[in-house]
Write an enzyme that holds these catalytic residues in place. Structure first.
Site, PDB file in Angstrom:
ATOM      1  N   GLY A   1      32.266   0.095  50.016  1.00  0.00           N
ATOM      2  CA  GLY A   1      32.709   1.484  49.975  1.00  0.00           C
ATOM      3  C   GLY A   1      32.739   2.151  51.342  1.00  0.00           C
TER       4      GLY A   1
ATOM      5  N   HIS B   1      54.401  11.606  47.316  1.00  0.00           N
ATOM      6  CA  HIS B   1      55.526  11.007  48.038  1.00  0.00           C
ATOM      7  C   HIS B   1      55.391  11.162  49.557  1.00  0.00           C
ATOM      8  CE1 HIS B   1      57.302  14.901  49.162  1.00  0.00           C
ATOM      9  NE2 HIS B   1      56.785  15.310  48.011  1.00  0.00           N
TER      10      HIS B   1
ATOM     11  N   HIS C   1      39.510   5.813  52.765  1.00  0.00           N
ATOM     12  CA  HIS C   1      39.045   5.812  51.365  1.00  0.00           C
ATOM     13  C   HIS C   1      39.394   7.168  50.762  1.00  0.00           C
ATOM     14  CE1 HIS C   1      35.327   5.430  48.450  1.00  0.00           C
ATOM     15  NE2 HIS C   1      36.437   5.720  47.802  1.00  0.00           N
TER      16      HIS C   1
HETATM   17  C1  LIG Z   1      32.869   6.172  43.198  1.00  0.00           C
HETATM   18  C2  LIG Z   1      32.180   7.027  44.256  1.00  0.00           C
HETATM   19  O1  LIG Z   1      31.068   7.456  44.086  1.00  0.00           O
HETATM   20  S1  LIG Z   1      33.039   7.342  45.703  1.00  0.00           S
HETATM   21  C3  LIG Z   1      31.952   8.339  46.684  1.00  0.00           C
HETATM   22  C4  LIG Z   1      32.359   9.762  46.665  1.00  0.00           C
HETATM   23  N1  LIG Z   1      31.438  10.528  47.486  1.00  0.00           N
HETATM   24  C5  LIG Z   1      31.684  11.803  47.803  1.00  0.00           C
HETATM   25  O2  LIG Z   1      32.675  12.385  47.425  1.00  0.00           O
HETATM   26  C6  LIG Z   1      30.672  12.447  48.723  1.00  0.00           C
HETATM   27  C7  LIG Z   1      31.349  13.450  49.671  1.00  0.00           C
HETATM   28  N2  LIG Z   1      30.360  13.979  50.559  1.00  0.00           N
HETATM   29  C8  LIG Z   1      30.129  15.316  50.689  1.00  0.00           C
HETATM   30  O3  LIG Z   1      30.778  16.181  50.068  1.00  0.00           O
HETATM   31  C9  LIG Z   1      29.011  15.662  51.662  1.00  0.00           C
HETATM   32  O4  LIG Z   1      28.221  16.680  51.078  1.00  0.00           O
HETATM   33  C10 LIG Z   1      29.532  16.055  53.067  1.00  0.00           C
HETATM   34  C11 LIG Z   1      30.044  14.773  53.733  1.00  0.00           C
HETATM   35  C12 LIG Z   1      30.642  17.083  53.026  1.00  0.00           C
HETATM   36  C13 LIG Z   1      28.416  16.675  53.918  1.00  0.00           C
HETATM   37  O5  LIG Z   1      27.343  15.823  53.942  1.00  0.00           O
HETATM   38  P1  LIG Z   1      26.170  16.138  55.001  1.00  0.00           P
HETATM   39  O6  LIG Z   1      26.720  16.068  56.394  1.00  0.00           O
HETATM   40  O7  LIG Z   1      25.049  15.222  54.664  1.00  0.00           O
HETATM   41  O8  LIG Z   1      25.855  17.657  54.774  1.00  0.00           O
HETATM   42  P2  LIG Z   1      24.627  18.342  54.019  1.00  0.00           P
HETATM   43  O9  LIG Z   1      24.415  17.756  52.667  1.00  0.00           O
HETATM   44  O10 LIG Z   1      23.477  18.358  54.985  1.00  0.00           O
HETATM   45  O11 LIG Z   1      25.178  19.819  53.829  1.00  0.00           O
HETATM   46  C14 LIG Z   1      25.458  20.669  54.934  1.00  0.00           C
HETATM   47  C15 LIG Z   1      25.919  22.007  54.381  1.00  0.00           C
HETATM   48  O12 LIG Z   1      27.207  21.845  53.788  1.00  0.00           O
HETATM   49  C16 LIG Z   1      27.180  22.188  52.388  1.00  0.00           C
HETATM   50  N3  LIG Z   1      27.993  21.200  51.684  1.00  0.00           N
HETATM   51  C17 LIG Z   1      27.781  19.875  51.571  1.00  0.00           C
HETATM   52  N4  LIG Z   1      28.756  19.278  50.898  1.00  0.00           N
HETATM   53  C18 LIG Z   1      29.609  20.252  50.554  1.00  0.00           C
HETATM   54  C19 LIG Z   1      30.820  20.233  49.831  1.00  0.00           C
HETATM   55  N5  LIG Z   1      31.334  19.087  49.346  1.00  0.00           N
HETATM   56  N6  LIG Z   1      31.479  21.413  49.664  1.00  0.00           N
HETATM   57  C20 LIG Z   1      30.959  22.568  50.166  1.00  0.00           C
HETATM   58  N7  LIG Z   1      29.805  22.639  50.875  1.00  0.00           N
HETATM   59  C21 LIG Z   1      29.140  21.484  51.057  1.00  0.00           C
HETATM   60  C22 LIG Z   1      25.721  22.098  51.985  1.00  0.00           C
HETATM   61  O13 LIG Z   1      25.445  22.916  50.879  1.00  0.00           O
HETATM   62  C23 LIG Z   1      25.046  22.554  53.255  1.00  0.00           C
HETATM   63  O14 LIG Z   1      25.129  23.966  53.336  1.00  0.00           O
HETATM   64  P3  LIG Z   1      23.889  24.840  53.907  1.00  0.00           P
HETATM   65  O15 LIG Z   1      23.720  24.392  55.332  1.00  0.00           O
HETATM   66  O16 LIG Z   1      24.378  26.240  53.761  1.00  0.00           O
HETATM   67  O17 LIG Z   1      22.721  24.476  53.049  1.00  0.00           O
END
Ligand SMILES: CC(=O)SCCNC(=O)CCNC(=O)[C@H](O)C(C)(C)COP(=O)(O)OP(=O)(O)OC[C@H]1O[C@@H](n2cnc3c(N)ncnc32)[C@H](O)[C@@H]1OP(=O)(O)O
Length: 201
Positions: A63, A130, A139
């Site tokens: 992944g 498209h 990904h």
């Molecule tokens: C089949 C599968 O599982 S595929 C895998 C799919 N995985 C995903 O979609 C995970 C996507 N990852 C995210 O959304 C993550 O939260 C990220 C990459 C955006 C940020 O991760 P990190 O850098 O670790 O940030 P962290 O968790 O420390 O959060 C930082 C700040 O952003 C906020 N934040 C984190 N994610 C989000 C989000 N998706 N939307 C809005 N705000 C967010 C947090 O609440 C935090 O705010 P605060 O400082 O006011 O408390």
């Protein structure tokens, strides 16, 4: 298939659903997994064991984009070739192009004239509209939706359910948070999240 983790189970499910009877098994560098059966598929050896098993083509079921790129580069430098896995219940236009090593999961849609690069994951239920161009090693996580003419840079990761408005560019090795709505171009290496998406780093 290389990588017998969580994503590996979904790729295994895709490959088994395709009924590929020439599937050799999983390869994984975690020695403790070798010999185990995961998602109905045996782990037959470490990653570099592909040649000794007479394997002709590999698909990478890792992944993490950085890890997947590194693994692909390692084996292709040693002469391995890649294959793709497109779930029979994904919809890929005959007018789209999909390069080797890419996995397209169940329910995903890749629309006409989209160009999907090598070693990409178009995950469950994602929509690539498209004329989108998806760079290598990217990904697109489950439920993400790219409007028409979006360009995704190499190694970019679009989190669950993210949305990208038409014609935008998502930079190389950038990260779009789960649920984000991207309304502007995202620079290379940036992390953005929220509605509208704002830069976190
Ligand atoms: C089949 C599968 O599982 S595929 C895998 C799919 N995985 C995903 O979609 C995970 C996507 N990852 C995210 O959304 C993550 O939260 C990220 C990459 C955006 C940020 O991760 P990190 O850098 O670790 O940030 P962290 O968790 O420390 O959060 C930082 C700040 O952003 C906020 N934040 C984190 N994610 C989000 C989000 N998706 N939307 C809005 N705000 C967010 C947090 O609440 C935090 O705010 P605060 O400082 O006011 O408390």
């Amino acid at each position: 298939m290389v990588g017998a983790g969580g994503h590996g189970k979904v790729v295994a499910d895709t490959v088994l659903t395709l009924g590929k009877d020439d599937l050799a098994g999983f390869l994984d560098d975690k020695a403790e997994l070798v010999g185990r059966v995961i998602a109905g598929v045996r782990v037959i050896g470490r990653m570099d064991a592909w040649s000794q098993h007479g394997i002709e083509r590999l698909i990478f079921a890792i992944g993490d984009n950085h890890a997947r790129r590194k693994a692909v580069q390692r084996v292709t430098a040693a002469g391995a070739r890649l294959t793709s896995a497109i779930h029979p219940r994904a919809t890929v236009s005959d007018r789209a192009s999909v390069k080797d090593g890419t996995a397209i999961m169940a329910g995903a849609v890749v629309n006409a004239y989209a160009d999907v690069g090598m070693n990409v994951i178009i995950n469950t239920g994602a929509i690539v509209e498209h004329d989108c161009v998806i760079g290598p090693h990217a990904h697109i996580a489950p439920g993400s939706c790219l409007a028409g003419n979006v360009t995704i840079g190499e190694g970019a990761f679009l989190g669950l359910g993210s949305r990208v408005l038409p014609g935008l560019r998502i930079g190389s090795w950038s990260i779009v948070g789960a649920g984000a709505v991207v309304t502007r171009d995202v620079p290379d290496g940036a992390t953005v999240a929220g509605i509208p998406a704002r830069r976190l780093t």
